[in-house]
Design an enzyme around this catalytic site. Sequence first.
Site, mmCIF file in Angstrom:
data_model
loop_
_atom_site.group_PDB
_atom_site.id
_atom_site.type_symbol
_atom_site.label_atom_id
_atom_site.label_comp_id
_atom_site.label_asym_id
_atom_site.label_seq_id
_atom_site.Cartn_x
_atom_site.Cartn_y
_atom_site.Cartn_z
ATOM 1 C CG ASP A 1 -1.139 -6.905 -4.696
ATOM 2 O OD1 ASP A 1 -0.495 -6.021 -5.168
ATOM 3 O OD2 ASP A 1 -0.988 -7.796 -4.678
ATOM 4 C CG ASP B 1 -4.152 -13.126 -11.021
ATOM 5 O OD1 ASP B 1 -3.590 -12.004 -11.995
ATOM 6 O OD2 ASP B 1 -3.866 -14.559 -11.232
ATOM 7 C CG ASP C 1 6.029 -1.491 -6.778
ATOM 8 O OD1 ASP C 1 7.531 -1.300 -8.156
ATOM 9 O OD2 ASP C 1 6.192 -1.898 -5.880
ATOM 10 N N GLY D 1 1.106 -1.359 -0.185
ATOM 11 C CA GLY D 1 0.144 -0.401 -0.070
ATOM 12 C C GLY D 1 0.948 1.305 -0.512
ATOM 13 C CE LYS E 1 8.564 -4.143 -9.477
ATOM 14 N NZ LYS E 1 8.742 -4.184 -8.322
#
EC number: 2.1.1.166
Length: 211
Positions: free
Chosen positions: A85, A101, A126, A60, A166
Amino acid sequence: MAKKKFSKDWIHQHINDPYVKMAQQKGYRARAAFKLIEILDTEKLMRRGDIVVDLGSAPGSWSQVARERLAGPGGVVDGRIIALDLLPMEPVAGVEFIQGDFRDEAVLQQLQEMVGGQPVSLVISDMAPNLSGVGVADSARIQHVCELALDFACNHLKPDGALIVKAFHGSGFSQIVQSFKQRFKRVVERKPKASRDKSSETFLVARDLKS
């Protein structure tokens, strides 16, 4: 024995990591908050009124940063933050959270329904897949996750919106960059100071969708 030494080295590094200490002092759930802060400051992204989607949000810290940036008078979020998430995430005030998912069609549909057709200002990801240590397989997994974030962003961002993802240097990285450049007018690589030196992670910042 080697594994035990690696474990001790990691713990020592973690305890003495200045970003870990700063995260604890400022109440962030993870040191990763400082990676996002540096990118946002450098790129001058995220402001009040924005609609932000945070992919791979647990635990978070990125949602916490987004909440700070969007906080208006009285600390109320001016805009929207939607987080997703696979893992559970402790609530962050003002953040709408979906546990599921991202690769699951039903979960993606739930996320799209929550966005509700509103033009998204910024997608931040991320996300990182579980890695096997097998180079070719891991590269394919990383590329797949990046492509999923890219597809979602292209379908939901406003024309001048942005995407932060990312990625990891290695086999398949150049293909990821190429995919981003095909869809966005400007794509840059960022390696924030909070990224560990030995880490191959880098962040792609893509701005302004191509028509």
